[in-house]
Design a protein around this motif. Structure first.
Motif, PDB file in Angstrom:
ATOM      1  N   PRO A   1     -12.201  -5.486   8.637  1.00  0.00           N
ATOM      2  CA  PRO A   1     -10.867  -5.106   8.147  1.00  0.00           C
ATOM      3  C   PRO A   1      -9.870  -6.237   8.406  1.00  0.00           C
ATOM      4  O   PRO A   1      -9.997  -6.976   9.391  1.00  0.00           O
ATOM      5  CB  PRO A   1     -10.534  -3.857   8.969  1.00  0.00           C
ATOM      6  N   GLN A   2      -8.901  -6.351   7.522  1.00  0.00           N
ATOM      7  CA  GLN A   2      -7.999  -7.492   7.553  1.00  0.00           C
ATOM      8  C   GLN A   2      -6.595  -7.114   8.029  1.00  0.00           C
ATOM      9  O   GLN A   2      -6.134  -5.986   7.865  1.00  0.00           O
ATOM     10  CB  GLN A   2      -7.887  -8.096   6.149  1.00  0.00           C
TER      11      GLN A   2
ATOM     12  N   HIS B   1      -1.201   1.708   7.500  1.00  0.00           N
ATOM     13  CA  HIS B   1      -2.037   1.761   6.301  1.00  0.00           C
ATOM     14  C   HIS B   1      -2.254   3.213   5.924  1.00  0.00           C
ATOM     15  O   HIS B   1      -1.878   4.137   6.674  1.00  0.00           O
ATOM     16  CB  HIS B   1      -3.364   1.028   6.500  1.00  0.00           C
TER      17      HIS B   1
ATOM     18  N   ILE C   1       0.855  -1.179   0.000  1.00  0.00           N
ATOM     19  CA  ILE C   1       0.000   0.000   0.000  1.00  0.00           C
ATOM     20  C   ILE C   1       0.897   1.237   0.000  1.00  0.00           C
ATOM     21  O   ILE C   1       1.989   1.238   0.578  1.00  0.00           O
ATOM     22  CB  ILE C   1      -0.929   0.015   1.227  1.00  0.00           C
TER      23      ILE C   1
ATOM     24  N   ASN D   1     -10.990   0.099  -3.790  1.00  0.00           N
ATOM     25  CA  ASN D   1     -11.140  -1.328  -3.517  1.00  0.00           C
ATOM     26  C   ASN D   1     -10.920  -2.165  -4.773  1.00  0.00           C
ATOM     27  O   ASN D   1     -11.345  -1.783  -5.863  1.00  0.00           O
ATOM     28  CB  ASN D   1     -12.536  -1.615  -2.971  1.00  0.00           C
TER      29      ASN D   1
ATOM     30  N   MET E   1     -13.397  -4.810   2.785  1.00  0.00           N
ATOM     31  CA  MET E   1     -13.394  -4.980   1.334  1.00  0.00           C
ATOM     32  C   MET E   1     -14.423  -6.039   0.921  1.00  0.00           C
ATOM     33  O   MET E   1     -14.881  -6.828   1.747  1.00  0.00           O
ATOM     34  CB  MET E   1     -12.007  -5.424   0.850  1.00  0.00           C
TER      35      MET E   1
ATOM     36  N   LEU F   1      -4.771  -4.678  -2.758  1.00  0.00           N
ATOM     37  CA  LEU F   1      -5.266  -4.887  -1.401  1.00  0.00           C
ATOM     38  C   LEU F   1      -5.532  -6.360  -1.090  1.00  0.00           C
ATOM     39  O   LEU F   1      -6.256  -7.046  -1.821  1.00  0.00           O
ATOM     40  CB  LEU F   1      -6.543  -4.076  -1.087  1.00  0.00           C
ATOM     41  N   LEU F   2      -4.914  -6.831  -0.057  1.00  0.00           N
ATOM     42  CA  LEU F   2      -5.254  -8.015   0.735  1.00  0.00           C
ATOM     43  C   LEU F   2      -4.838  -9.371   0.171  1.00  0.00           C
ATOM     44  O   LEU F   2      -4.588 -10.296   0.945  1.00  0.00           O
ATOM     45  CB  LEU F   2      -6.758  -8.033   1.038  1.00  0.00           C
TER      46      LEU F   2
ATOM     47  N   GLU G   1       0.450  -6.111   5.944  1.00  0.00           N
ATOM     48  CA  GLU G   1      -0.648  -5.281   5.467  1.00  0.00           C
ATOM     49  C   GLU G   1      -1.788  -5.281   6.477  1.00  0.00           C
ATOM     50  O   GLU G   1      -2.242  -6.347   6.901  1.00  0.00           O
ATOM     51  CB  GLU G   1      -1.175  -5.743   4.099  1.00  0.00           C
ATOM     52  N   ASP G   2      -2.229  -4.099   6.861  1.00  0.00           N
ATOM     53  CA  ASP G   2      -3.422  -3.917   7.689  1.00  0.00           C
ATOM     54  C   ASP G   2      -4.388  -3.044   6.910  1.00  0.00           C
ATOM     55  O   ASP G   2      -3.988  -2.029   6.345  1.00  0.00           O
ATOM     56  CB  ASP G   2      -3.085  -3.198   8.997  1.00  0.00           C
ATOM     57  N   SER G   3      -5.650  -3.401   6.880  1.00  0.00           N
ATOM     58  CA  SER G   3      -6.631  -2.570   6.174  1.00  0.00           C
ATOM     59  C   SER G   3      -7.412  -1.718   7.171  1.00  0.00           C
ATOM     60  O   SER G   3      -7.594  -2.105   8.326  1.00  0.00           O
ATOM     61  CB  SER G   3      -7.581  -3.426   5.341  1.00  0.00           C
ATOM     62  N   GLN G   4      -7.862  -0.567   6.703  1.00  0.00           N
ATOM     63  CA  GLN G   4      -8.631   0.336   7.549  1.00  0.00           C
ATOM     64  C   GLN G   4     -10.137   0.134   7.355  1.00  0.00           C
ATOM     65  O   GLN G   4     -10.918   0.521   8.200  1.00  0.00           O
ATOM     66  CB  GLN G   4      -8.257   1.795   7.228  1.00  0.00           C
TER      67      GLN G   4
END
Length: 523
Positions: A451-452, A73, A52, A306, A445, A370-371, A439-442
């Motif tokens: 969030p992952q 993130h 990211i 996304n 998705m 992402l992810l 990776e951390d998501s805010q």
């Protein structure tokens, strides 16, 4: 004392490794970048610390993992309490300049999705005690890149340097939506510039029908890629004849979406000539199935950050447009390198090329990022061209990481790194047996209900990704399955391999634990 070279550090945005001629792409034309690689070394297995923008750019600047510098993130700025390698260059007498994208602070100014929520029945802490960090980066000094508030040049709003850069001319956002100092300049050149940007003002073109793609009315000479080349040439011209060495970061916001290459670059590549990735349409991981279903039902938002599933025609169109953006960047790089030569600076300037992360670009039928840590997302180009140590098209097969860039530049400049830097000098040290990617998501998705958090290890032979809160993980044999089609994580025949890779991952994570700050006293 080592002869102190100049540095031209070129970075693109959302640019996967195989989207360059020198990395084997048979269609894409990148003669200038290829020429840099032909006279230097390119790393075949170079990976991001985080796939990211903000987190990985912060890792490049600090030589440290995101779990250490805290910019986990997008939306978390790089703290000014963290030392950057550019500050060390500046401290050693370098003139330091940044032209183009920074993204060390947030663009949008939108409210965060993760916020402190008061709980009923409990005493709510005072505002300054609601985070583990009292300096939680929420002050106005971390709002300098918020695009809607960019009414004056960033340089005019600074007190001192910007993360080590004395000179800054910055672009925020992407495509023909680019803003920041660039947009102030564009409006000054053409007062009605805003009537040229965005899909509502796009030129008619019935040949391309794909998400986030429109034929921009912005002419080539007013597009952000051209501005970055212009301003880089101008800054380099100022360095000619000066005694101090320089470090220039030339940072392009393309080929990140939206897909809006201007002028002749719009239709430079025919979608019919694009070969789709071998994994297109294949893959049964839960989020892939969810994105495909959302595309089928028309419920997947395709106008934001996304990832989303695409049809074959959409994928070919987007890849063709991305190629156009990359060739425009290549032409801009050619201009700047020619200016280096004309100024007599090329013989003492190390040229470095990389990107902050990749893009699915059709892998498994997906677009953006992402992810899911497929190779197209986590593997990026890295090229090092040093006129003082010329080589002819050398390829380094060892594992490299974004955190290694700072240590390598400092070593070449003859500057001792700060305590706590985690990267290695790519030129004089052996590669590790594994790379860690965080990776951390805010936000949530498509295909997920929360969030992952994902942690990935890449070894010489395998890629394994573990995620919090899910009942599935990933393990691929990259030698036998380079397209990452067969997930071996739960395969009985791969149990021993999984255990070995898991131990490798754990040991590498332990190795990457923080060694800063230094102790004040001996115990």
């Amino acid at each position: 004392m080592i002869n102190r070279p100049n540095f031209l550090f070129i970075i693109t945005d959302q640019h996967r490794a195989d989207h360059l001629g020198c990395y084997g792409n048979p269609v894409l034309q990148t003669p200038n970048i290829d020429r840099i690689a032909a006279g230097g070394t390119r790393w075949d297995r170079f990976y991001v610390a985080n796939p990211i923008c903000m987190p990985n750019r912060a890792s490049i600047m600090t030589g440290r993992m995101c779990s250490i510098h805290g910019a986990r993130h997008n939306g978390i700025p790089l703290s000014k309490d963290h030392t950057t390698f550019v500050e060390l260059l500046r401290d050693a007498g370098y003139n330091t300049g940044l032209v183009g994208k920074s993204h060390l602070q947030s663009f949008t100014g939108l409210p965060a999705t993760n916020r402190f929520e008061a709980q009923d029945g409990l005493t709510t802490p005072s505002a300054h005690l609601r985070d583990a960090y009292k300096n939680n980066r929420h002050s106005s000094e971390y709002d300098l890149e918020v695009a809607p508030n960019w009414h004056t040049r960033l340089a005019d709003r600074l007190k001192g340097d910007f993360y080590g850069f004395d000179h800054v001319e910055v672009v925020a956002d992407h495509g023909d939506q680019a803003s920041g100092d660039y947009l102030l300049w564009a409006r000054a050149q053409t007062p009605d510039f805003d009537t040229l940007t965005g899909p509502a003002n796009a030129l008619p073109d019935n040949r391309i029908d794909a998400p986030q793609a429109w034929r921009t009315a912005v002419p080539e000479e007013l597009y952000s890629t051209s501005w970055i080349a212009d301003r880089s040439e101008a800054w380099l011209t100022q360095q000619a004849g000066r005694d101090a060495p320089f470090f220039l970061q030339m940072s392009f916001p393309d080929p990140h979406h939206p897909f809006t290459p201007p002028g002749r670059y719009w239709d430079m590549y025919d979608p019919a000539d694009i070969t789709l990735p071998a994994s297109f349409g294949r893959g049964d991981l839960p989020p892939i199935k969810a994105m495909k279903e959302a595309m089928k039902n028309g419920t997947d938002p395709r106008d934001n950050q996304n990832p989303f599933a695409v049809t074959e025609d959409e994928a070919r169109a987007i890849i063709a447009l991305t190629y156009g953006m990359i060739t425009m960047i290549d032409d801009a790089i050619g201009r700047v390198v020619t200016r280096l030569e004309t100024l007599g600076l090329a013989d003492n300037t190390v040229i470095i090329f990389t990107s902050d992360h990749g893009d699915y670009m059709g892998d498994h039928g997906l677009m953006l990022k992402l992810l899911l840590h497929y190779q197209g997302i986590i593997r990026v180009p890295f090229i090092w061209n040093d006129p003082a140590a010329p080589v002819q098209g050398n390829v380094d097969p060892g594992l490299g990481s974004s955190i290694d860039i700072s240590a390598t530049i400092l070593a070449r400049a003859g500057i001792q790194p700060f305590n706590g830097i985690q990267g290695r000098d790519l030129l004089s040290t052996p590669p590790p047996n594994a790379i860690i990617i965080e990776e951390d998501s805010q936000r949530t998705m498509t295909g997920f209900d929360r969030p992952q958090r994902v942690r990935t290890v890449v070894t010489e032979t395998h890629r394994m990704s573990l995620r919090e809160g899910e009942d599935w993980n990933e393990l691929y044999d990259l030698k036998r399955d380079p397209d990452e089609l067969t997930n071996l994580y739960d395969a009985p025949e791969a149990v021993d391999v999984r255990h070995c890779v898991t131990e490798t991952m754990l040991r590498r994570i332990i190795e990457l634990q923080d060694r800063a700050p230094l102790p004040a006293y001996r115990a």
